[in-house]
Write an enzyme that holds these catalytic residues in place. Structure first.
Site, PDB file in Angstrom:
ATOM      1  N   LYS A 198      -4.917 -35.120  20.016  1.00 16.39           N
ATOM      2  CA  LYS A 198      -4.737 -36.539  19.997  1.00 16.39           C
ATOM      3  C   LYS A 198      -6.717 -36.607  19.629  1.00 16.39           C
ATOM      4  CE  LYS A 198      -1.666 -39.921  20.400  1.00 16.39           C
ATOM      5  NZ  LYS A 198      -0.342 -39.440  19.757  1.00 16.39           N
TER       6      LYS A 198
HETATM    7  N1  GLU Z   1       1.070 -40.889  16.775  1.00 19.01           N
HETATM    8  C1  GLU Z   1       2.548 -39.635  16.656  1.00 19.01           C
HETATM    9  C2  GLU Z   1       2.714 -39.398  18.013  1.00 19.01           C
HETATM   10  O1  GLU Z   1       2.774 -39.917  19.426  1.00 19.01           O
HETATM   11  C3  GLU Z   1       2.798 -39.087  15.588  1.00 19.01           C
HETATM   12  C4  GLU Z   1       2.114 -37.405  15.754  1.00 19.01           C
HETATM   13  C5  GLU Z   1       1.878 -37.121  14.707  1.00 19.01           C
HETATM   14  O2  GLU Z   1       2.534 -37.155  13.898  1.00 19.01           O
HETATM   15  O3  GLU Z   1       1.472 -35.910  14.501  1.00 19.01           O
HETATM   16  O4  GLU Z   1       3.922 -38.342  18.370  1.00 19.01           O
END
Ligand code: GLU
Length: 417
Positions: free
Chosen positions: A105
């Site tokens: 992240k």
């Molecule tokens: N930000 C989204 C989540 O928290 C999607 C992450 C992604 O598609 O890699 O799952």
């Protein structure tokens, strides 16, 4: 006692699951910390010629099951611990959805409303330049998160491809369809929340048709979840955003509310026969289903005592503290956890990555069908673990499934060096 540090909350959730698994303390410790965290300061020229600096992070939590995967968030509250927690939740989200990724992240400490489009583009390209050595189609694949979307993903892809002198759309997901994005990606998070709500009502023998629903947060996840749950015949009687909450006992036309928010910037003030509520009022409404779809720590132990919903389905990441979980478990309120209920976003990111690698586009119908299959399989795996091990709640069950998959991948690889 758990509180508002999301990283500590993640670690507590892992401890809760580990009690039911045959995982050694040493391996568990490994699963509680990120493999690495990039912390950087971006220096970016503003429209008036001045220079401004922004803190930015990318946490690569665990890569045992595949490339690190997870979004990039733009928010003034972004912090190192928040990004670490969110990257850890991605590990267990990709594992419970059974897609071949680890977890990562990123985030920039910024309020995007305060900057022009040109400034945001320069900030994004500065971050992409910093990220370039760490990301890659088989290394770490970012995606959208809070306050980022197709536009930012297109900029990151373009920066990466320009610097690398290559064409590699699968380096990032959540792009616009014209730039290699997948059909159905924008709706995917909310769609998985709808599938999770449908499945849990069915599992508990409750009728989703006619059920009353409150949705906290009306961004991409919340607004899509509201509309798709509404399409199942439920009544969305309350919705909110950071400006406030609205209530109508007859239920809202959820798509009109979304349109209104797009035009005015908020859901508040919508419709004549509508009452305004506080955020706490919304979270404690007497409804059949509560969908927290905003940020972490929306419900703590204290607030959980007043929650009147029978079922909670988490569209946000980390909206309940572990204390809130304990209170709701004790009170018999069923919670479908974030790592399953919002896994649709990363699952369709996976489909986008597969399509990019094959240079072949799927139809939206295929995307939605494959998504439904993976989310319902994940739900069944969770409820199987819940029943077989007589677990206290669905979150522990989802973690039991996910942690076991990560440990199996780790142990199967042998030790290194
Ligand atoms: N930000 C989204 C989540 O928290 C999607 C992450 C992604 O598609 O890699 O799952």
């Amino acid at each position: 006692m758990s509180g508002s540090n999301p990283f500590e909350n993640l670690q507590e959730q892992l401890d809760d699951a580990a009690q039911y698994l045959d995982v050694g303390e040493d391996v568990l410790e490994r699963l509680k910390h990120p493999e690495r965290v990039l912390e950087t300061t971006l220096s970016v020229e503003m429209d008036d010629g001045s220079l401004e600096t922004f803190k930015a992070f990318r946490s690569q939590f665990n890569g045992d099951r595949g490339p690190y995967k997870g979004g990039i968030r733009y928010h003034p509250d972004v912090s190192r611990d928040e990004v670490k927690a969110l990257s850890g939740w991605m590990v267990y989200k990709t594992a419970v959805a059974d897609i071949p990724y680890g977890g990562g992240k990123g985030g920039i400490v910024i309020d995007p409303d305060e900057y022009s489009d040109g400034e945001l583009e320069r900030v994004t390209r500065a971050f992409a330049t910093e990220l370039r050595p760490f990301i890659g189609v088989d290394k770490d694949v970012p995606a959208p998160d809070v306050n980022t979307g197709q536009r930012e993903m297109n900029w990151i892809k373009d920066t990466y491809e320009t610097l690398e002198n290559t064409t590699e759309p699968g380096v990032i997901t959540g792009k616009a369809p014209e730039n290699g994005g997948s059909a159905g990606r924008v709706e995917a998070t909310g769609r998985s929340t709808m599938f999770a709500a449908r499945e849990v009502f069915d599992y508990l023998g409750k009728d989703i048709e006619g059920a009353s629903v409150a949705v906290q947060g009306y961004g991409n996840a919340g607004s899509v979840a509201a509309s798709l749950i509404d399409d199942l015949g439920a009544d969305v009687v309350a919705v909110s955003d950071s400006s406030g909450a609205i209530y109508n006992s007859d239920g809202f036309d959820t798509r009109k509310v979304k349109q209104y928010k797009a035009e005015t910037g908020s859901v508040t003030g919508y419709g004549a026969a509508t009452d305004e509520l506080s955020n706490r009022d919304l979270l404690t409404l007497d409804v059949d289903l509560l969908v927290p779809a905003a940020l972490e720590n929306a419900v703590n132990g204290d607030l959980a005592r007043d929650v009147q919903a029978d079922v909670v389905v988490e569209a946000a990441n980390g909206p309940l503290t572990p204390d809130a979980d304990d209170v709701l478990t004790e009170r018999g309120v069923h919670v479908v956890p974030d790592i399953l209920a919002n896994a649709g976003g990363v699952t369709v990111s996976y489909f986008e990555w597969v399509q990019n690698r094959q240079r072949f586009q799927w139809t939206e119908a295929r995307v939605n069908d494959e998504l439904e299959a993976l989310i319902t399989d994940a739900f069944d795996a969770m409820t199987d673990a819940y029943e077989k091990n007589d677990l206290p709640n669905f979150r522990t069950a989802a973690y039991v499934v996910a942690v076991q998959r990560v440990v199996d991948a780790y142990e199967g690889s042998g030790s290194w060096p």
